[in-house]
Every structure is written in C-alpha cells, then in structure tokens.
Design a protein around this motif. Structure first.
Motif, PDB file in Angstrom:
ATOM      1  N   ALA A   1      34.535  78.310  54.461  1.00 13.53           N
ATOM      2  CA  ALA A   1      35.918  78.250  54.936  1.00 13.53           C
ATOM      3  C   ALA A   1      36.805  79.098  54.034  1.00 13.53           C
ATOM      4  O   ALA A   1      36.489  79.320  52.854  1.00 13.53           O
ATOM      5  N   ALA A   2      37.912  79.585  54.596  1.00 13.72           N
ATOM      6  CA  ALA A   2      38.856  80.384  53.818  1.00 13.72           C
ATOM      7  C   ALA A   2      40.227  80.352  54.480  1.00 13.72           C
ATOM      8  O   ALA A   2      40.345  80.216  55.706  1.00 13.72           O
ATOM      9  N   TRP A   3      41.246  80.493  53.626  1.00 10.95           N
ATOM     10  CA  TRP A   3      42.629  80.545  54.109  1.00 10.95           C
ATOM     11  C   TRP A   3      43.359  81.703  53.453  1.00 10.95           C
ATOM     12  O   TRP A   3      43.157  82.006  52.280  1.00 10.95           O
ATOM     13  N   ASP A   4      44.228  82.369  54.230  1.00  9.86           N
ATOM     14  CA  ASP A   4      45.089  83.431  53.719  1.00  9.86           C
ATOM     15  C   ASP A   4      46.317  83.487  54.623  1.00  9.86           C
ATOM     16  O   ASP A   4      46.353  82.812  55.660  1.00  9.86           O
ATOM     17  N   ILE A   5      47.295  84.315  54.260  1.00  4.85           N
ATOM     18  CA  ILE A   5      48.518  84.393  55.078  1.00  4.85           C
ATOM     19  C   ILE A   5      48.760  85.809  55.613  1.00  4.85           C
ATOM     20  O   ILE A   5      49.756  86.054  56.277  1.00  4.85           O
ATOM     21  N   ASP A   6      47.835  86.739  55.364  1.00  5.53           N
ATOM     22  CA  ASP A   6      48.000  88.131  55.779  1.00  5.53           C
ATOM     23  C   ASP A   6      47.373  88.364  57.157  1.00  5.53           C
ATOM     24  O   ASP A   6      46.222  87.979  57.389  1.00  5.53           O
ATOM     25  N   GLU A   7      48.128  89.000  58.046  1.00  9.55           N
ATOM     26  CA  GLU A   7      47.642  89.199  59.414  1.00  9.55           C
ATOM     27  C   GLU A   7      46.402  90.089  59.485  1.00  9.55           C
ATOM     28  O   GLU A   7      45.658  90.059  60.459  1.00  9.55           O
ATOM     29  N   ARG A   8      46.157  90.881  58.441  1.00  4.63           N
ATOM     30  CA  ARG A   8      44.972  91.747  58.428  1.00  4.63           C
ATOM     31  C   ARG A   8      43.709  90.983  58.042  1.00  4.63           C
ATOM     32  O   ARG A   8      42.602  91.528  58.146  1.00  4.63           O
ATOM     33  N   LYS A   9      43.862  89.737  57.602  1.00  2.00           N
ATOM     34  CA  LYS A   9      42.724  88.918  57.196  1.00  2.00           C
ATOM     35  C   LYS A   9      42.534  87.697  58.086  1.00  2.00           C
ATOM     36  O   LYS A   9      41.393  87.314  58.376  1.00  2.00           O
ATOM     37  N   VAL A  10      43.631  87.081  58.499  1.00  2.00           N
ATOM     38  CA  VAL A  10      43.549  85.878  59.331  1.00  2.00           C
ATOM     39  C   VAL A  10      42.862  86.199  60.656  1.00  2.00           C
ATOM     40  O   VAL A  10      43.176  87.182  61.319  1.00  2.00           O
TER      41      VAL A  10
END
Length: 371
Positions: A54-63
C-alpha cells in the motif's frame, strides 16, 4: 511457512523510490551482494521477504499508478540504480495533505514541486481499512520535513490498525513521551525518529566528534552545512519547517561530544537549495579544537552523496527490526534499533553501544552493558 513483511508507505518521494528500487534490486541477490545492509539475513528476514502492499501520496502524477511506476514520476529526481522495477500490485492512493506541502512550493516549476491531485482525501477509517485489508505489517513515514500534523495522522492510523510505525523524518513521535506511551499501551512497535543515512553528514559528524572525545581533543566549535536540489531541500527553504530537523541533527552530534557545546558554537543543518544538484547532497563540515598543550587544530571535510539511496538500506534494516518486534509482541519505542538507525531516538547512545545493543536485539538476547 515463508516469512513475509508487508510494507505500506506514506509519501512516495525520492526516499521511497530508492527503497522500492532497492527491494527490487536485492530481491534475487545473495549475501555476497549485501551493499548497504546490516545483514543479508536479519532475524530470518531477507530482502526477498519484503512485499509492498500500500502507498499514499498527494501528487496527481503518482496517485492511481502502481507504486513501481509512481516512484519514477516527477518531482522525484533520485538516481535510477535498478533497471527493472516490476509492478508491485500496490496502487498509490490519495493521502491526507494537512501540512505536508509548504506554501512557497507553489512558486516553483511543476517538475520541481507538487501537483496536487483532485481526489478526495481519506479519513482515518479509510487508511486503517487499507492497512488491515492489505495485511500491512509496517507503515513507513516518508513525508516531507515539517509535516507534523500529517505524520501524526498516519501514526494514529498505525496505532488503530496495529501496524508497526517506522518514522524516517524529523517529526518527534517515537521520542515524544506521550506518543511513546500510546504505542507502548497498544503494544504496537515504533522505530524513530529521523533516519541516519548509511554514510551521511550526520553519522560522519558523530564519528568524528566521538573520535575527538576519545583522543582527548577539546572540540571548541563546529558547523555542518548541507546543500541539495531535491524537493526536501526545496521544502526546507521555509525555515519554519526546520526546527525539528535542526534539533534532530544537532542533538545527534551533541550526544557524543565530550562536553556539550554552547549554542553559538555549533551549527548543524540544511543550508540551501541548489536546483541542479537534484538528489545529490553536499556536506561542508568544519571542526575546530585544541590538542595537547592547548595547541589549536581544525578539520575540514567535503562529503558528496546521492541522498536517497544513502538511507534506503538503513530503511530495509529498520523495517526488518520493526517486524521482529511485532513477531515478539513488543510495543512502544524499540530502543536499540532506534538509537542505531535514527538521529533523534528516545534514548541516545554512542554508535558502538547502539550497534552492540541492536545486534543483541536481533539475536533476541539481553542488551549488553553500556560503555
């Protein structure tokens, strides 16, 4: 039954990229290739036993992308040392923003900073559900420096889900007595705070400071100036986010000094952002002291390292120690690994003592007598 460590990541930046690359790189290797790892086999766990879930981020290039692909998206700029990183099956989810991005970052080009995704931010129940559904064992905190509220959010999620928390950044959770008690009461392991690199500025500064003390050299004053061009250094141009970072790095040095230096005689911390350095970090270190008879001396050192890979092997060791604590039913701060792997642990030790205590922890033996 084949052992396995299931890993979740909060913050898919350069450090996460190096960790994911490193897991892929060492997945099919052998003990003769264990560059940067404390042990190839640590308590029965090898690199091949690490699984990203699992992973979380806030950048549209990664989500919305598989973690194995997202680690190469901008603004990540660390060195690519693994030619093939397979898809992990873990899709990067939208994370909680809180104080995870400094306001001044909006004034820089998009390929150097964040592009906020439009997805709705999760609440605590959402993150806890993912941690439980994926069977995560360890949650890695790789958020930007200064992300106090965001880090506390993920620490709360780890507590609720019963997942070990590894705090790689200088936000004080493991070393905060109130947080430490909460993890201890819930019997959830935590290792932190603020990861030491394999051979970075702080560990070199500590070793030299300890050497001065052991050789009877009176250290009068010292500085450590660091420059870099990754998003971490860009983020830290906001000096209000630097308080915990400076405290963490400074205390790591003060803790091994023969005597504490007055505040005006020690300066340790990030100094400036140089865009073209990317993930390369350059440290300028100076130490002034007195030898026998009070005769003055000084030492100057320049250290250049690729910042994120420099900590990835240490992260793999921290993950495995956290899993050992889980296996043994240990909760709260895991003191020995924290002292060996982190700049601001709950209990400072010399690096020699921390190494011996960590080896005893791995072997599940009583801690040795401190020197």
């Amino acid at each position: 039954m084949t052992p396995e460590i299931r890993i979740a990541i909060a913050g898919v930046g350069n450090c996460a990229s190096s960790l994911v690359q490193g897991i892929a790189h060492y997945q099919n290797g052998g003990a003769n290739e264990q560059i940067g790892l404390m042990h190839w086999d640590l308590g029965g766990y090898r690199p091949k036993h690490l699984k990203l879930v699992a992973a979380w981020d806030i950048d549209e290039r990664k989500v919305g992308r598989d973690l194995g692909q997202a680690i190469f998206a901008k603004p990540n700029c660390t060195e690519v040392f693994c030619d093939h990183v397979p898809d992990s099956g873990a899709i990067v989810r939208m994370g909680r923003l809180f104080d995870g991005v400094a306001e001044h970052m909006a004034n820089y080009p998009a390929d150097r900073t964040f592009k906020l995704a439009s997805e709705a931010e999760p609440d605590q129940a959402d993150v806890v559900r993912v941690l439980k559904d994926t069977g995560a064992d360890v949650l890695m905190n790789y958020l930007p420096v200064g992300s106090q509220k965001a880090s506390e959010f993920y620490a709360e999620c780890a507590l609720e889900a019963g997942v070990a928390f590894v705090n790689c950044i200088p936000v004080f959770i493991a070393s905060d007595p109130a947080w430490a008690k909460r993890f201890r009461d819930r019997r959830v392991p935590i290792i932190g705070d603020d990861i030491k690199a394999q051979l970075g500025a702080t560990i070199v500064h500590r070793v030299l400071t300890d050497l001065f003390a052991k050789r009877g050299v009176r250290l009068d004053r010292t500085y450590q100036l660091n420059t870099g061009g990754n998003t971490d250094f860009l983020n830290m141009l906001n000096r209000t986010r630097l308080a915990s970072k400076k405290e963490s790095k400074t205390e790591a040095v003060q803790a091994v000094a023969e005597r504490r230096l007055d505040d005006e005689n020690i300066h340790v911390g990030p100094s400036d952002y140089v865009a073209w350095q990317n993930d390369n970090k350059v440290c300028f270190l100076r130490m002034e002291g007195r030898l026998f008879g009070g005769v003055p001396m000084n030492l100057e050192l320049r250290l250049s390292v690729e910042d994120s890979p420099n900590s990835a092997g240490v992260a793999i060791d921290m993950i495995r120690c956290a899993k050992l604590a889980l296996d043994r039913g240990q909760g709260g701060p895991i003191v020995a690994p924290a002292a060996f792997f982190c700049k601001h642990p709950p209990e400072q030790m010399t690096d020699d003592d921390a190494l011996h205590a960590t080896e005893a922890f791995i072997a599940d033996e009583p801690a040795p007598t401190r020197h």
